[in-house]
Motif scaffolding. Structure first.
Motif, PDB file in Angstrom:
ATOM      1  N   UNK B  50       0.768  -1.278  -0.062  1.00 29.14           N
ATOM      2  CA  UNK B  50      -0.011   0.057   0.044  1.00 29.14           C
ATOM      3  C   UNK B  50       0.826   1.064   0.020  1.00 29.14           C
ATOM      4  N   UNK B  53       2.530   1.630  -3.612  1.00 27.15           N
ATOM      5  CA  UNK B  53       1.577   1.958  -4.673  1.00 27.15           C
ATOM      6  C   UNK B  53       0.721   3.273  -4.467  1.00 27.15           C
ATOM      7  N   UNK B  75       1.883  10.287  -8.929  1.00 23.65           N
ATOM      8  CA  UNK B  75       1.182  10.234  -9.921  1.00 23.65           C
ATOM      9  C   UNK B  75       2.051   9.565 -11.157  1.00 23.65           C
ATOM     10  N   UNK B  78       2.222   5.964 -10.040  1.00 18.98           N
ATOM     11  CA  UNK B  78       1.118   5.171 -10.525  1.00 18.98           C
ATOM     12  C   UNK B  78       0.884   4.905 -11.838  1.00 18.98           C
ATOM     13  N   UNK B  79       1.657   5.880 -12.743  1.00 10.81           N
ATOM     14  CA  UNK B  79       1.578   5.365 -14.132  1.00 10.81           C
ATOM     15  C   UNK B  79       2.473   4.171 -14.429  1.00 10.81           C
ATOM     16  N   UNK B  81       3.034   1.255 -12.446  1.00 10.77           N
ATOM     17  CA  UNK B  81       2.930   0.118 -12.076  1.00 10.77           C
ATOM     18  C   UNK B  81       1.318  -0.354 -12.470  1.00 10.77           C
ATOM     19  N   UNK B  83      -1.366  -3.167 -10.269  1.00 10.96           N
ATOM     20  CA  UNK B  83      -1.642  -3.948  -9.148  1.00 10.96           C
ATOM     21  C   UNK B  83      -2.835  -4.771  -9.023  1.00 10.96           C
ATOM     22  N   UNK B  85      -4.730  -6.362  -6.304  1.00 10.53           N
ATOM     23  CA  UNK B  85      -4.744  -6.350  -4.613  1.00 10.53           C
ATOM     24  C   UNK B  85      -5.249  -7.762  -3.976  1.00 10.53           C
ATOM     25  N   UNK B 107      -6.298   4.549 -17.758  1.00 12.85           N
ATOM     26  CA  UNK B 107      -4.808   4.541 -17.811  1.00 12.85           C
ATOM     27  C   UNK B 107      -4.251   5.237 -19.246  1.00 12.85           C
ATOM     28  N   UNK B 150      -6.265  -7.254 -16.207  1.00  7.44           N
ATOM     29  CA  UNK B 150      -6.119  -5.834 -16.073  1.00  7.44           C
ATOM     30  C   UNK B 150      -5.148  -5.142 -15.588  1.00  7.44           C
TER      31      UNK B 150
END
Ligand SMILES: Nc1ncnc2c1ncn2[C@@H]1O[C@H](COP(=O)(O)OP(=O)(O)O)[C@@H](O)[C@H]1O
Ligand SMILES: [Mg+2]
Lengths: 257, 340
Positions: B50, B53, B75, B78-79, B81, B83, B85, B107, B150
């Motif tokens: 957590x 990411x 940000x 985030x681009x 990776x 994930x 969960x 994305x 995904x």
């Protein structure tokens, strides 16, 4: 930072979900129809005297009630739509959004837009139904009624999102609905005039976005207004902007802790 | 050529009100590597993810993902990776395809390519035929596969998998392992995964960090970790009529027959020894001298479980958390069905 694609997919999701859930679609129509038929027709017969007509500013009760029920439909749909953020929290989808490289403000706007369209769809169906029950309503009032509905929906879906972002579990949902839903409905002037209400209730009415929505819709459809149409419109726009800003502010701070 | 560091973590720490969930964790992950966190429930695996990411702020420490700081450039992180969960994050009312599509648009995957990519990935996880079915009708394994597909849609630099096979049946687990190994082979993707299954860590990971109570206890390839222990591990189950098992164990250590012992369960001991064949007859001698009866002797090459036992004095498998987790998942599933 506003990203069109984020707004678009979030709105798309809300609409898709709504269209998928057949029971929601039916439920959202049945409830207001029940109000119109049983509550509306019931009180119409009780309020048929000329004296009663004066209380309702010269309108028959069905015509008085109809714009209120249309707004009630939109209000309930949009508020619940916003609150479903709590379900996204519980069932994980929220994390998918929070970890995506998208602007949070855009995703709130998109979501609010989607919920607004869903609520308007339901409201419009009820609006059409009211023309059968209250034939004296003005067809020319439809566009402004829909505009009022859109603003009401935008405000309440934002309020819903803001509340849900702060809620920790879905347990509080029922209580919340009882404490928020009914007071807002009954203080909005949807069912009875606000003129002779106790002061505290009037106060509640004036901070309630729904009041202005109901008044504007009633004015468009019947020509009767208890506030002033231009004030209604200004108040609705202002409230929508304030509410969506609050929702966006709170959602921007949302973490998963 | 120096291997590129795609994850660099320095003294990452997370305190919740009462506990320190992650305690000064430091490690590096290199490009193209599968790196795993192996540890029991509550070790701090999910909390670490957590933070990496950018969903949680660390209490202290810093980390860089693909060169971007998790604190200052969330940000960009985030681009970089993808994930998956631990708990599912799909929209159950949408179809598998729609979930993929929303993700792709969010994305910024170019529209022209999006359709093809979705089709290809759904094929990769063998969900092609189920793309137009609402996710609420999927099994747990199908949902996990959809989430893996995904997570790959935007071609991330690094894929995070939090307990990728938790609660799945053996066949589905094997399938998911295949996808993960396939990914590494075909695309050279860097993968960070967490698990509390040793077989999973051993099968998938190039390097493993063993984590317990928020601390990393050891890092290395599965072989390196097992070499730390020594040569063989012998399990001895005794009848505790005459003396407690512990007394026997202590005698054996005293006589210099084994390097280390652990109590696995009440009357089962594990010994780390140089050579099992020479050790086993001697165990019977010692037992005889103590008038203790040996019920069973087993020996094996060390497993990661033995490594964990060696490091913590506790077993990794048969975690209490396991069934609690399963029950929790079940309750959630039932709850979902009722309320929605
Ligand atoms: N949001 C939270 N608030 C308080 N404590 C938490 C929170 N999340 C995790 N913890 C605690 O932190 C510890 C590590 O949890 P977690 O990272 O989920 O472990 P793992 O994924 O290895 O099972 C546990 O003791 C857990 O109870
Ligand atoms: Mg976890």
């Amino acid at each position: 930072m506003i990203e069109a694609r984020t707004i678009y997919i979030m709105a798309y999701r809300q609409i898709k979900r709504f269209l998928r859930a057949k029971s929601r679609l039916i439920g959202s129509i049945v409830n207001p129809v029940m109000w119109l038929v049983f509550f509306g027709l019931g009180w119409s017969s009780a309020f048929s005297s000329p004296m009663a007509k004066m209380v309702f500013h010269g309108l028959d009760y069905m015509s008085y009630l109809s714009p209120g029920v249309v707004m009630m439909t939109i209000f309930t749909a949009s508020f619940i739509g916003g609150i479903t953020v709590i379900w996204d929290k519980e069932f994980g989808f929220l994390k998918e959004i929070l970890v995506a490289p998208v602007s949070r403000t855009a995703s709130i706007l998109g979501r609010a837009l989607g919920d607004m369209l869903v609520a308007l769809l339901q409201g419009t169906i009820i609006l059409i139904a009211t023309f059968y029950l209250a034939p004296s309503l003005k067809l020319s009032g439809i566009p402004l009624t829909i505009l009022a509905g859109a603003l009401v929906a935008f405000s309440f879906t934002s309020i819903g999102i803001a509340i849900a972002s702060k809620m920790r579990s879905i347990e509080g949902f029922q209580i919340l609905m009882s404490f928020v839903n009914l007071p807002l409905l009954f203080s909005s002037g949807a069912f009875y005039p606000l003129d002779n209400l106790p002061e505290w209730m009037k106060l509640l009415a004036y901070v309630n976005p729904l009041t202005y929505g109901v008044d504007l819709a009633r004015w468009s459809l019947t020509g009767v207004s208890q506030i002033t149409p231009s004030v209604d419109l200004a108040a609705l726009i202002l409230l929508a902007i304030v509410m969506v800003s609050i929702a966006s502010y709170i959602f921007n701070k949302a973490t998963i802790e | 050529m120096a291997r590129r560091e795609v994850i660099v973590v320095e003294n990452l720490t997370k305190k919740f009100e009462k506990i320190v969930a992650v305690n000064k964790v430091s490690f590096k992950v290199f490009k193209g590597e599968i790196f795993g966190f192996l540890g029991p429930n509550g070790a701090g695996k999910t909390t670490t993810i957590n933070m990496l990411i950018t969903l949680m702020k660390p209490t202290a420490g810093e980390a860089w993902i693909n060169g971007y700081s998790i604190l200052r450039e969330p940000s960009m992180v985030r681009k970089s990776i993808g994930v998956v969960f631990q708990d599912s994050t799909v929209d159950r009312y949408l179809t598998g395809w729609e979930n993929m599509w929303i993700h792709g648009v969010a994305y910024g995957v170019p529209r022209r390519e999006l359709k093809n990519k979705i089709t290809r990935l759904l094929r990769f996880v063998e969900l092609e035929e189920y793309g137009n079915i609402q996710v609420k009708n999927y099994s747990g394994g199908m949902i996990r596969r959809l989430e893996i597909a995904r997570g790959l849609l935007h071609e991330p630099e690094i894929l995070f998998l939090d307990e990728p096979t938790l609660g799945l049946d053996p066949q589905t687990r094997a399938k998911i392992w295949d996808y993960i190994l396939d990914l590494k082979k075909k695309s050279g993707m860097t993968i960070f995964l967490t698990t509390h299954y040793m077989d999973e860590a051993e099968k998938l990971c190039d390097r493993i960090a063993i984590i317990d109570h928020g601390r990393i206890l050891a890092i290395g390839s599965p072989e390196e970790l097992k070499n730390v222990i020594g040569r063989d591990v012998v399990y001895v189950k005794v009848k505790e009529d005459a003396v407690p098992a512990k007394v026997l164990a202590e005698k054996i250590i005293e006589d210099g027959l084994a390097l280390e012992f652990n109590i696995v369960s009440g009357n089962t001991l594990s010994f780390i020894v140089e050579d099992a064949y020479r050790f086993i007859p001697k165990v019977f001698d010692v037992a005889n001298s103590l008038k203790t009866i040996i019920l069973e002797v087993k020996y094996s090459k060390p497993t990661l479980n033995d490594v964990f036992l060696h490091l913590t004095g506790r077993e990794l498998r048969r975690e209490e958390g396991d069934w609690k987790d399963t029950v929790r998942t079940r309750i959630r599933m039932r709850f979902r069905r009722r309320t929605l």
